[in-house]
Design a protein around this motif. Structure first.
Motif, PDB file in Angstrom:
ATOM      1  N   PRO A  53      51.201  43.863  43.070  1.00 10.88           N
ATOM      2  CA  PRO A  53      50.688  45.110  42.461  1.00 10.88           C
ATOM      3  C   PRO A  53      51.746  45.932  41.741  1.00 10.88           C
ATOM      4  O   PRO A  53      51.405  46.752  40.874  1.00 10.88           O
ATOM      5  CB  PRO A  53      50.113  45.872  43.661  1.00 10.88           C
ATOM      6  CG  PRO A  53      49.747  44.809  44.636  1.00 10.88           C
ATOM      7  CD  PRO A  53      50.800  43.753  44.476  1.00 10.88           C
ATOM      8  N   VAL A 134      43.918  46.588  34.502  1.00 13.42           N
ATOM      9  CA  VAL A 134      43.276  46.586  35.824  1.00 13.42           C
ATOM     10  C   VAL A 134      42.479  45.304  36.046  1.00 13.42           C
ATOM     11  O   VAL A 134      42.556  44.665  37.101  1.00 13.42           O
ATOM     12  CB  VAL A 134      42.379  47.834  35.978  1.00 13.42           C
ATOM     13  CG1 VAL A 134      41.552  47.745  37.257  1.00 13.42           C
ATOM     14  CG2 VAL A 134      43.218  49.102  35.992  1.00 13.42           C
ATOM     15  N   ALA A 135      41.707  44.904  35.014  1.00 14.48           N
ATOM     16  CA  ALA A 135      40.931  43.669  35.128  1.00 14.48           C
ATOM     17  C   ALA A 135      41.834  42.445  35.217  1.00 14.48           C
ATOM     18  O   ALA A 135      41.544  41.494  35.963  1.00 14.48           O
ATOM     19  CB  ALA A 135      39.988  43.544  33.933  1.00 14.48           C
ATOM     20  N   SER A 136      42.940  42.445  34.493  1.00 17.86           N
ATOM     21  CA  SER A 136      43.876  41.328  34.556  1.00 17.86           C
ATOM     22  C   SER A 136      44.478  41.201  35.954  1.00 17.86           C
ATOM     23  O   SER A 136      44.592  40.099  36.497  1.00 17.86           O
ATOM     24  CB  SER A 136      44.989  41.516  33.526  1.00 17.86           C
ATOM     25  OG  SER A 136      44.467  41.588  32.228  1.00 17.86           O
ATOM     26  N   SER A 137      44.851  42.336  36.537  1.00 17.40           N
ATOM     27  CA  SER A 137      45.398  42.319  37.891  1.00 17.40           C
ATOM     28  C   SER A 137      44.378  41.783  38.897  1.00 17.40           C
ATOM     29  O   SER A 137      44.709  40.951  39.753  1.00 17.40           O
ATOM     30  CB  SER A 137      45.844  43.729  38.290  1.00 17.40           C
ATOM     31  OG  SER A 137      46.291  43.762  39.625  1.00 17.40           O
ATOM     32  N   SER A 138      43.131  42.231  38.784  1.00 16.08           N
ATOM     33  CA  SER A 138      42.091  41.749  39.696  1.00 16.08           C
ATOM     34  C   SER A 138      41.841  40.254  39.524  1.00 16.08           C
ATOM     35  O   SER A 138      41.625  39.530  40.502  1.00 16.08           O
ATOM     36  CB  SER A 138      40.793  42.531  39.462  1.00 16.08           C
ATOM     37  OG  SER A 138      40.994  43.915  39.656  1.00 16.08           O
ATOM     38  N   THR A 139      41.883  39.782  38.271  1.00 22.77           N
ATOM     39  CA  THR A 139      41.652  38.360  38.014  1.00 22.77           C
ATOM     40  C   THR A 139      42.761  37.503  38.602  1.00 22.77           C
ATOM     41  O   THR A 139      42.499  36.446  39.194  1.00 22.77           O
ATOM     42  CB  THR A 139      41.539  38.116  36.499  1.00 22.77           C
ATOM     43  OG1 THR A 139      40.509  38.935  35.964  1.00 22.77           O
ATOM     44  CG2 THR A 139      41.223  36.661  36.212  1.00 22.77           C
ATOM     45  N   VAL A 141      44.744  38.273  41.161  1.00 22.62           N
ATOM     46  CA  VAL A 141      44.616  38.309  42.619  1.00 22.62           C
ATOM     47  C   VAL A 141      43.462  37.420  43.083  1.00 22.62           C
ATOM     48  O   VAL A 141      43.583  36.676  44.063  1.00 22.62           O
ATOM     49  CB  VAL A 141      44.432  39.762  43.107  1.00 22.62           C
ATOM     50  CG1 VAL A 141      44.104  39.800  44.591  1.00 22.62           C
ATOM     51  CG2 VAL A 141      45.688  40.568  42.833  1.00 22.62           C
ATOM     52  N   ALA A 142      42.334  37.487  42.364  1.00 22.07           N
ATOM     53  CA  ALA A 142      41.186  36.654  42.737  1.00 22.07           C
ATOM     54  C   ALA A 142      41.518  35.174  42.614  1.00 22.07           C
ATOM     55  O   ALA A 142      41.131  34.362  43.462  1.00 22.07           O
ATOM     56  CB  ALA A 142      39.993  37.001  41.843  1.00 22.07           C
ATOM     57  N   SER A 183      36.751  43.989  29.119  1.00 22.81           N
ATOM     58  CA  SER A 183      37.279  45.352  29.205  1.00 22.81           C
ATOM     59  C   SER A 183      36.897  46.184  27.983  1.00 22.81           C
ATOM     60  O   SER A 183      36.671  47.388  28.090  1.00 22.81           O
ATOM     61  CB  SER A 183      38.800  45.311  29.354  1.00 22.81           C
ATOM     62  OG  SER A 183      39.391  44.647  28.256  1.00 22.81           O
TER      63      SER A 183
END
Length: 210
Positions: A53, A134-139, A141-142, A183
């Motif tokens: 993060p 934010v979406a890139s970070s979530s992707t 991590v997922a 996004s």
């Protein structure tokens, strides 16, 4: 004595409601406990998730510095124009040390249509970029968690040692376009929603005034 009896009855009722609520959601509590156990085990196996993060936050910090610099340049690019004086007014000029009745209406910053469009695009670009990071970070991590999940929590040669960085590589190769488009759509929808909400509040205030 009456007050003590009333408090006792009230606390008994609260305790009964709490017990019945706990019984009703016991399945969800067990599910949440299982999720926390898996999450703790996942963090132990994929320790890079603790540090990851910091990467999007650092990128956002650098982006906001450049964005703020460009925003200050845009907002200061207008033309300073003296306001029209519709009534006689006078003010004391500290520089000339005398009463001045010629320039008492103040000044305002006027933007050309091109600068106005640039400011709107700049503000929208900030929101779009934030949604993208934010979406890139979530992707990422997922993708890292999915590698561990599909191995059923066991050590597998198919799972790379640094699964977070492998997930970042897959994201840059396969998913960055989809995340950018998603996004962008979210930014458009949220912007329209914000404008409609602002319009609704203004109409509500005007209706109360009239």
């Amino acid at each position: 004595m009456t007050h003590l009896c009333a408090v006792t009855i009230l606390m008994t009722a609260i305790s009964a409601v709490a017990i019945l609520t706990s019984i009703a959601i016991v399945r969800r509590i067990l599910m949440a406990t299982s999720v926390l156990k898996v999450a703790a085990k996942l963090i132990g196996e994929v320790q890079a998730l603790i540090i990851f993060p910091l990467i999007p936050y650092a990128i956002l910090a650098v982006f906001y510095m450049f964005w703020t610099s460009a925003a200050l340049h845009l907002f200061s690019s207008g033309q300073i124009v003296q306001n029209d004086c519709n009534s006689n007014c006078c003010t004391y000029d500290l520089v000339a040390k005398r009463v001045n009745c010629d320039r008492c209406c103040g000044y305002s910053n006027h933007y050309t249509p091109h600068i106005g469009i640039s400011i709107i695009f700049h503000l929208f670009g900030c929101y779009w970029s934030t949604q993208f990071f934010v979406a890139s970070s979530s992707t990422v991590v997922a993708g890292s968690v999915a590698s561990y999940y599909w191995a059923h929590g066991e050590t597998s040669p198919e799972i790379p040692v640094l699964s977070v960085f492998s997930s970042m590589k897959r994201f840059m190769r396969y998913s960055i376009g989809s995340v950018a488009l998603g996004s962008l759509i979210v930014s458009f929808v949220e912007s329209i929603r914000f404008l409609l909400e602002s319009l609704r509040r203004r109409l509500k205030v005007s209706s109360h005034v009239h």
